[in-house]
Structure formats: structure tokens, C-alpha cells
Write a protein that holds these residues in place. Sequence first.
Motif, PDB file in Angstrom:
ATOM      1  N   TYR A  60     -35.325  50.531 -42.409  1.00 14.40           N
ATOM      2  CA  TYR A  60     -36.603  51.045 -42.607  1.00 14.40           C
ATOM      3  C   TYR A  60     -37.660  50.253 -43.387  1.00 14.40           C
ATOM      4  O   TYR A  60     -37.301  49.546 -44.381  1.00 14.40           O
ATOM      5  N   THR A  61     -38.811  50.190 -43.018  1.00 15.54           N
ATOM      6  CA  THR A  61     -39.861  49.315 -43.659  1.00 15.54           C
ATOM      7  C   THR A  61     -40.820  50.479 -43.931  1.00 15.54           C
ATOM      8  O   THR A  61     -41.586  51.074 -43.127  1.00 15.54           O
ATOM      9  N   LEU A  62     -41.015  50.579 -45.235  1.00 19.36           N
ATOM     10  CA  LEU A  62     -42.279  51.672 -45.764  1.00 19.36           C
ATOM     11  C   LEU A  62     -43.510  50.793 -46.033  1.00 19.36           C
ATOM     12  O   LEU A  62     -43.669  50.048 -46.969  1.00 19.36           O
ATOM     13  N   GLN A  63     -44.290  50.903 -45.077  1.00 16.03           N
ATOM     14  CA  GLN A  63     -45.295  49.883 -45.149  1.00 16.03           C
ATOM     15  C   GLN A  63     -46.646  50.610 -46.096  1.00 16.03           C
ATOM     16  O   GLN A  63     -46.921  51.711 -45.605  1.00 16.03           O
ATOM     17  N   HIS A  64     -46.939  49.824 -47.109  1.00 25.33           N
ATOM     18  CA  HIS A  64     -47.727  50.321 -48.123  1.00 25.33           C
ATOM     19  C   HIS A  64     -49.288  49.591 -47.953  1.00 25.33           C
ATOM     20  O   HIS A  64     -49.253  48.562 -47.130  1.00 25.33           O
ATOM     21  N   ASP A  65     -50.172  50.089 -48.891  1.00 23.79           N
ATOM     22  CA  ASP A  65     -51.592  49.211 -48.607  1.00 23.79           C
ATOM     23  C   ASP A  65     -51.670  48.160 -49.886  1.00 23.79           C
ATOM     24  O   ASP A  65     -52.769  47.743 -50.255  1.00 23.79           O
ATOM     25  N   HIS A  66     -50.679  48.130 -50.815  1.00 24.88           N
ATOM     26  CA  HIS A  66     -50.891  47.094 -51.781  1.00 24.88           C
ATOM     27  C   HIS A  66     -49.463  46.669 -52.462  1.00 24.88           C
ATOM     28  O   HIS A  66     -48.322  47.401 -51.611  1.00 24.88           O
TER      29      HIS A  66
ATOM     30  N   GLY B  63     -46.461  51.515 -57.105  1.00 24.42           N
ATOM     31  CA  GLY B  63     -46.745  50.094 -57.155  1.00 24.42           C
ATOM     32  C   GLY B  63     -48.322  50.127 -57.554  1.00 24.42           C
ATOM     33  O   GLY B  63     -48.762  51.089 -58.220  1.00 24.42           O
ATOM     34  N   HIS B  64     -49.009  48.993 -57.183  1.00 20.87           N
ATOM     35  CA  HIS B  64     -50.613  48.756 -57.429  1.00 20.87           C
ATOM     36  C   HIS B  64     -51.363  49.673 -56.796  1.00 20.87           C
ATOM     37  O   HIS B  64     -52.420  49.746 -57.151  1.00 20.87           O
ATOM     38  N   GLU B  65     -50.995  50.750 -55.788  1.00 20.20           N
ATOM     39  CA  GLU B  65     -51.649  51.716 -55.161  1.00 20.20           C
ATOM     40  C   GLU B  65     -51.728  52.977 -56.086  1.00 20.20           C
ATOM     41  O   GLU B  65     -52.708  53.661 -56.051  1.00 20.20           O
ATOM     42  N   LYS B  66     -50.823  52.837 -57.475  1.00 12.56           N
ATOM     43  CA  LYS B  66     -50.967  53.807 -58.318  1.00 12.56           C
ATOM     44  C   LYS B  66     -50.712  55.275 -57.993  1.00 12.56           C
ATOM     45  O   LYS B  66     -51.088  56.199 -58.559  1.00 12.56           O
ATOM     46  N   LYS B  67     -49.701  55.178 -56.880  1.00  3.78           N
ATOM     47  CA  LYS B  67     -49.321  56.340 -56.141  1.00  3.78           C
ATOM     48  C   LYS B  67     -47.820  56.567 -56.220  1.00  3.78           C
ATOM     49  O   LYS B  67     -47.159  55.534 -55.919  1.00  3.78           O
ATOM     50  N   LEU B  68     -47.200  57.878 -56.874  1.00  3.41           N
ATOM     51  CA  LEU B  68     -45.817  58.001 -56.700  1.00  3.41           C
ATOM     52  C   LEU B  68     -45.461  58.755 -55.372  1.00  3.41           C
ATOM     53  O   LEU B  68     -46.113  59.870 -55.095  1.00  3.41           O
ATOM     54  N   ARG B  69     -44.710  58.268 -54.380  1.00  7.56           N
ATOM     55  CA  ARG B  69     -44.281  58.901 -53.244  1.00  7.56           C
ATOM     56  C   ARG B  69     -42.978  59.049 -53.151  1.00  7.56           C
ATOM     57  O   ARG B  69     -42.222  58.133 -53.492  1.00  7.56           O
ATOM     58  N   VAL B  70     -42.590  60.212 -52.455  1.00 11.00           N
ATOM     59  CA  VAL B  70     -41.051  60.512 -52.159  1.00 11.00           C
ATOM     60  C   VAL B  70     -41.027  60.514 -50.553  1.00 11.00           C
ATOM     61  O   VAL B  70     -41.607  61.216 -49.931  1.00 11.00           O
ATOM     62  N   PHE B  71     -39.966  59.733 -50.082  1.00  8.94           N
ATOM     63  CA  PHE B  71     -39.801  59.801 -48.635  1.00  8.94           C
ATOM     64  C   PHE B  71     -38.261  60.297 -48.449  1.00  8.94           C
ATOM     65  O   PHE B  71     -37.338  59.957 -48.932  1.00  8.94           O
ATOM     66  N   ASP B  72     -38.325  61.135 -47.699  1.00  8.18           N
ATOM     67  CA  ASP B  72     -37.206  61.780 -46.867  1.00  8.18           C
ATOM     68  C   ASP B  72     -36.509  60.869 -45.499  1.00  8.18           C
ATOM     69  O   ASP B  72     -37.002  61.419 -44.449  1.00  8.18           O
ATOM     70  N   LEU B  73     -35.799  60.085 -45.747  1.00  5.08           N
ATOM     71  CA  LEU B  73     -35.301  59.204 -44.627  1.00  5.08           C
ATOM     72  C   LEU B  73     -34.460  59.946 -43.454  1.00  5.08           C
ATOM     73  O   LEU B  73     -34.564  59.628 -42.290  1.00  5.08           O
ATOM     74  N   SER B  74     -33.984  61.346 -43.911  1.00  6.59           N
ATOM     75  CA  SER B  74     -33.270  62.104 -42.850  1.00  6.59           C
ATOM     76  C   SER B  74     -34.352  62.651 -41.990  1.00  6.59           C
ATOM     77  O   SER B  74     -33.994  63.284 -41.008  1.00  6.59           O
ATOM     78  N   GLU B  75     -35.679  62.529 -42.248  1.00  7.72           N
ATOM     79  CA  GLU B  75     -36.761  63.101 -41.579  1.00  7.72           C
ATOM     80  C   GLU B  75     -36.917  61.880 -39.999  1.00  7.72           C
ATOM     81  O   GLU B  75     -37.658  62.608 -39.218  1.00  7.72           O
TER      82      GLU B  75
END
Length: 356
Positions: free
Chosen positions: A99-105, A124-136
Motif C-alpha cells: 500500500y502507498t498512503l499518498q499524503h499532501d506533505h 507529518g508536516h500536514e499536522k494531522k494524525l490519521r489512522v488507516f484500517d488496511l483491512s478495509e
Amino acid sequence: MTEAARQYVPLTCHGHSRPVPHLCFSSLEKDGQYFMISACKDGNPMLRDGTTGDWIGTFIGHKGAVWQARLSPDISNAATASADFTAKIWDTHTGEVLYTLQHDHIVRAVAYPPDNSDLIATGGHEKKLRVFDLSEYNRNSNHGQNGHGQNGTTRPEPLVIPASSGHEIGEGVHKDSIKSIIWTQNPSIIVTASNKTLRWFDLPTKQVIREEVLDGEIKSCELVSLAPEYTSPNDIGGGMPVLAVAAGRWVYFWSGPNAMDELKRMDMKHMVASVGIDLKGRKIVVGEEPGTWAKVCRWDDGSDIETHKGHHGPIWSVVFSPDNKLYATGSEDGTIKMWKNCEGPYGLWRADKHVD
């Protein structure tokens, strides 16, 4: 032999061509084996045998510096955070990108929970904490085939997931880049390091539940834990993982299931770049900044035990193995050094050779 004299000759792991900002050991397998992954600004994270440092493979695919790398709880996957605006999830057996999780920074931090290899947090530099569920996501559907696997079989292309599809936690809270993410032993609690501030987030509510402003910019932030069979109530933290943080001139330690119970904070009298902790031997290892040395100090009173020399740049990462029998340092000089932390033969240390 005195405690101070027992400085074993370290193993040096070569192969990287740029600074090594982060190291991570895997969990312990049933046969006692474990692994180490290194992030590097050369863009090529490497997987190694944890006990010997022997190279296993290089993950090829990033187009920028890799700031952080972690192995999943079941060791099947690895996650990397890169300056190329992506986080990538890799198959540790084949080296393929899943998987590649494509961010904006720039992505600076990745983390897995302690018990689920399908969840991944990024920041990271987007200053956002995100959680991904790869099983989706199903990699095998709606995507073309790319290349060939063993026996001539085709394999799916890496699945590109936009960062916007992740679940944002604490929207608008971070005012600075997220440099590190720690998923505590409680899967509902995540900690972030951003500038001088540690924040604890409750995942079910997506809210901040605690903040700590530290002495300076946070340089390293790791959850130190041992394999269950090596833990003891007599360990620092009482057998629980310990959150170890280096910021300004200070090192800080929290424990408990939510990593919220402060154990100690210590003024090192100089700026620090990294810190690791020997939970059983009651000592800490601190990388100096500026400087190239690692100081080994007693937990109880902060007194010096020894000084590790050999690196030619600041030590950005200090991590202990899951059996506590060695620790590794990653440096600006592009090398990784492994230091023996037990008596008798272990790994490639066949005798008690030491530095006089």
C-alpha cells in the motif's frame, strides 16, 4: 571486572549512505528470533537480523528520505514514513510495496498498535494524525497486474490510498509537524510528539485527553517494551512498557497501560538527541547533541556508567531489543551500531571481549 570497564566492542552495520534517523526492533518470535528495520535519508530502509545485524533486504520504492520505519506486530509488514509525501506498507517476506498512503506533505511518523497489523497511524508536516484500517481495502480487486511472482504468477500493483480516506484524530489540534507517534499498550490511546508537546489522544472520541509541554523540541520518542517472557514486576515500569522521550536537556519517562504515569524526568545538563532505557538493568542510554557520544547512566541517580564512542555524528535513535540483550544506535554518520547488553556469548559476540 568493574561495571565501568565492561564496554563490549560494538557491531557496526554498514550499507546506508545517508543519516539514520530511526531504528525499530520487531517483536520476539517463538524461536527467539527478532528483526530490526532502519529508516534512512537515502530513501532505502533496510531489514536486518536483530541479533547479528546481518542484512536481509532493502525496501526499494521511496523517492525521498525515509524518516521513520516500524515493523508490524506479527512482523509480516513494515511501515515507512517518507519525505516523498507517502507512507508505504511493505511485505517483509518479498520486499514488495503493498500500500502507498499518498499524503499532501512530508510524512515523518508511522505507528502500529500493539496487537493489530492492519491498523497504521501516520503524521507529518500536514499536522494531522490519521489512522488507516488496511483491512478495509482489497488489494486484489479493481487493480491491474504488475510483474510476476514466484512460479510465474502475477501480483497486484500496490494499492494507492489517499490520506484523506484515513480517520483523522484530534482535528486542528496540532500546530506543528508531528515527528513521532506512539501507540500505547492500550489500543485506544495514541501519543504524538510535535515540537515541544506530547499529546495523548483517545481514539473512540478522537479527542486530546492530556498534554505535556517539555523543556525543548522533542528529538526522540519511543515506547520501550520487552517480550512478555522477559518482563518482571521488578523492571522499571513494573513490567509495563515505558515511554522514553528526549527533549531539550531533559529525558522523560512515563509508564502504565496508557503511558500516562510519570516515572521520572532527568536533567542531563546538555542537549540530548535521543534516549533509550534498559528496563531490567536500570540504566539509560542518551545520545548527546551536539556530539557523537552516547552516555550510559544509572536510572536511580543519573550517575555515569560509561561513554560509548565510535559514531561520527549525533545519535538520533537508541532502541533496545525485545529480549533486552542488546541495543542499537542509529547515527547521522549513516551507520548503525549494536551494543551487547548481557553477560556471556550472544549473537556474534562469542567471548567477553571488551574495550579497555
